[in-house]
Design an enzyme around this catalytic site. Structure first.
Site, PDB file in Angstrom:
ATOM      1  N   THR A  91       0.496  -1.346  -0.091  1.00 27.77           N
ATOM      2  CA  THR A  91      -0.641  -0.044  -0.097  1.00 27.77           C
ATOM      3  C   THR A  91       1.033   1.329  -0.240  1.00 27.77           C
ATOM      4  O   THR A  91       1.991   1.098   0.622  1.00 27.77           O
ATOM      5  CB  THR A  91      -0.518   0.118   0.997  1.00 27.77           C
ATOM      6  OG1 THR A  91      -1.723  -1.290   1.438  1.00 27.77           O
ATOM      7  CG2 THR A  91      -2.122   1.205   0.950  1.00 27.77           C
ATOM      8  N   THR A 142      -2.685   1.517   5.728  1.00 30.98           N
ATOM      9  CA  THR A 142      -2.202   0.159   5.144  1.00 30.98           C
ATOM     10  C   THR A 142      -2.370  -0.435   6.643  1.00 30.98           C
ATOM     11  O   THR A 142      -2.297  -0.450   8.268  1.00 30.98           O
ATOM     12  CB  THR A 142      -0.759   1.264   4.554  1.00 30.98           C
ATOM     13  OG1 THR A 142      -0.350  -0.025   4.272  1.00 30.98           O
ATOM     14  CG2 THR A 142       0.047   1.359   6.942  1.00 30.98           C
TER      15      THR A 142
END
Length: 231
Positions: A91, A142
């Protein structure tokens, strides 16, 4: 099957998102096209791909030889056990404040390796993987997307800043909520990053190891975020 997710949001609350997008590089650019050239927020799957092709994006095989070899090895057991701390996710979250004091943000990922086909995490979901409110600040996330979705993570961080918390404290409170809402925290890593209207930034994660890059006119460095616990 390599699937990509992404979303983008500007200072006027315009936003765009794509999920489960295959064979197209740079999904964040497709998400921006959704934001700027449609009346919608999210396109998914084959529809997102058709939209991208119509906008001039090229179809590309995104499965690298290295990833293919790793997948072939995984198939020997085919054990469905996505683990965040094994660095099998990627991410990328970005929050920005321009010279006019306007905020924007983006979030993009290919998700966890060997996930169930069709699985979508928090990264393309406005309010979970990313949220921007130009009056207050912006946040992104994330880690284990399901855990972020369950608490509407990035929207919560922004609302906590609205109520007076610093970016770091707001991220910590969101992490504390993740910890409180999950009975089993084994391998459940989540990290939040926040930027407020005054240019103050902060981050916090469930486990140690989450860091972020801070770039200003006078600063360009990696910062280790505070965390709830050691691995």
């Amino acid at each position: 099957k390599v699937t990509l997710d992404a979303c983008i949001m500007d200072h006027e609350n315009n936003c765009g998102s794509v999920a489960c997008l295959q064979d197209i590089e740079n999904p964040i650019s497709v998400a921006r096209k959704v934001m700027e050239e449609t009346q919608h927020v999210m396109l998914v799957g084959e529809g997102a791909k058709q939209f991208a092709l119509a906008k001039g994006f090229k179809e590309t095989n995104l499965l690298t030889e290295k990833s293919k070899e790793a997948w072939e090895k995984w198939k020997e057991e085919s054990k469905y056990q996505p683990v965040i701390n094994s660095e099998n996710h990627d991410t990328i979250g970005l929050l920005a404040l321009d010279e006019n004091g306007n905020l924007s943000g983006a979030c993009t990922t290919s998700g966890m390796a060997y996930k169930l086909h069709g699985r979508v995490g928090d990264s393309p979901i406005i309010g979970a993987g990313l949220f921007v409110d130009n009056e207050v600040g912006a946040a992104c996330a994330t880690g284990m997307g399901e855990a972020v979705i369950r608490i509407a993570g990035s929207a919560i961080v922004v609302e906590l800043m609205r109520n007076g918390m610093s970016p770091t404290d707001a991220c910590k409170e969101a992490v504390d909520r993740v910890v409180k809402k999950h009975k089993d925290l084994t391998n459940l890593q989540v990290g939040f990053l926040a930027l407020n209207k005054y240019g103050e930034a902060g981050g916090y994660s469930v486990y140690a190891g989450f860091n972020y890059a801070m770039h200003t006119a006078t600063q360009n460095e990696m910062i280790d975020a505070k965390y709830n616990r050691e691995w």
